[in-house]
Motif scaffolding. Structure first.
Motif, PDB file in Angstrom:
ATOM      1  N   ARG A 185      29.482  35.270  46.378  1.00  0.00           N
ATOM      2  CA  ARG A 185      30.502  36.244  46.734  1.00  0.00           C
ATOM      3  C   ARG A 185      29.834  37.606  46.832  1.00  0.00           C
ATOM      4  NH1 ARG A 185      35.653  34.321  45.934  1.00  0.00           N
ATOM      5  NH2 ARG A 185      36.532  36.394  45.793  1.00  0.00           N
ATOM      6  N   GLU A 186      30.260  38.386  47.802  1.00  0.00           N
ATOM      7  CA  GLU A 186      29.799  39.762  47.946  1.00  0.00           C
ATOM      8  C   GLU A 186      31.011  40.636  48.191  1.00  0.00           C
ATOM      9  OE1 GLU A 186      26.864  40.377  50.946  1.00  0.00           O
ATOM     10  OE2 GLU A 186      25.552  38.833  50.167  1.00  0.00           O
ATOM     11  N   TYR A 187      31.123  41.684  47.399  1.00  0.00           N
ATOM     12  CA  TYR A 187      32.236  42.622  47.536  1.00  0.00           C
ATOM     13  C   TYR A 187      33.576  41.875  47.568  1.00  0.00           C
ATOM     14  CZ  TYR A 187      28.328  45.575  48.787  1.00  0.00           C
ATOM     15  OH  TYR A 187      27.136  46.241  48.776  1.00  0.00           O
ATOM     16  N   ASP A 188      33.754  40.935  46.635  1.00  0.00           N
ATOM     17  CA  ASP A 188      34.976  40.135  46.483  1.00  0.00           C
ATOM     18  C   ASP A 188      35.314  39.293  47.708  1.00  0.00           C
ATOM     19  OD1 ASP A 188      35.427  40.933  43.867  1.00  0.00           O
ATOM     20  OD2 ASP A 188      36.478  42.747  44.506  1.00  0.00           O
ATOM     21  N   ARG A 189      34.305  38.956  48.513  1.00  0.00           N
ATOM     22  CA  ARG A 189      34.502  38.059  49.654  1.00  0.00           C
ATOM     23  C   ARG A 189      33.593  36.862  49.491  1.00  0.00           C
ATOM     24  NH1 ARG A 189      33.453  41.662  54.710  1.00  0.00           N
ATOM     25  NH2 ARG A 189      32.500  39.696  55.246  1.00  0.00           N
TER      26      ARG A 189
ATOM     27  N   VAL B 109      31.029  34.346  50.601  1.00  0.00           N
ATOM     28  CA  VAL B 109      29.988  34.355  51.623  1.00  0.00           C
ATOM     29  C   VAL B 109      29.586  32.939  51.988  1.00  0.00           C
ATOM     30  CG1 VAL B 109      27.630  35.070  52.144  1.00  0.00           C
ATOM     31  CG2 VAL B 109      29.128  36.593  50.880  1.00  0.00           C
TER      32      VAL B 109
END
Length: 178
Positions: free
Chosen positions: A49-53, A55
């Motif tokens: 996950r990156e920045y609550d997304r 991936v």
């Protein structure tokens, strides 16, 4: 239970192969990661996950303490490259392969100039870029370069940072013998 200290490094990877010949190419960098831990990590699924997304997801192998594992998950549409390869000079000559048998082989020595444009379309963050060009030839030599290209055996490598919304022009020259 123990809590390992896990380090994950994110970077954009551009990996190419060079077989000789002039031309141009373009593409996107791979979304790549380098993971390491201070303790042994057993194999298993890893969700990124990156920045609550979300991936992506990958299967990690058994990872020894302080060992590094590299993997890629798709392309990063915000990091693009354009590469232009120009044949600068070329000459053909004969080379004696074995003195006793007097076997003669024809060789071609070519010099190429490679211009590389890297562009980061991300508006609010910089990204680390790693460029690797594997050269397939009998021998290869890095002649001139800008901004820190290095030769590691038959690979030309560059590592740097692209700031938010930055475009960089890089250039190097190689000599190839086939």
């Amino acid at each position: 239970m123990f809590r390992p200290q896990v380090t994950i490094e994110r970077y954009g990877l551009i990996r190419k192969s060079f077989f000789g010949g002039a031309g141009s190419s373009n593409g996107k960098a791979q979304r790549s990661y380098r993971i390491s831990s201070d303790r042994f990590l057993s194999r298993g699924n890893c969700i990124l996950r990156e920045y609550d997304r979300l991936v992506g997801e990958t299967l990690l192998p058994d990872l020894a303490a302080k060992d590094k594992h590299e993997f890629s998950i798709g392309q990063d549409a915000d990091i693009v490259y354009k590469e232009n390869t120009t044949l600068t000079s070329s000459r053909t000559y004969n080379e004696t392969n074995r003195l006793n048998i007097k076997e003669i082989e024809q060789r071609t020595q070519s010099t190429y100039t490679i211009n590389l444009v890297l562009k980061n379309y991300k508006k609010n963050r910089s990204v680390k870029i790693e460029y690797k060009q594997e050269v397939y030839a009998r021998s290869m030599k890095l002649m001139t370069n800008t901004l820190g290209f290095i030769q590691d055996s038959s690979t030309i490598q560059f590592s740097g940072v692209l700031l938010a919304d930055e475009e960089k022009l890089l250039s190097y020259k190689i000599e190839v013998i086939n």
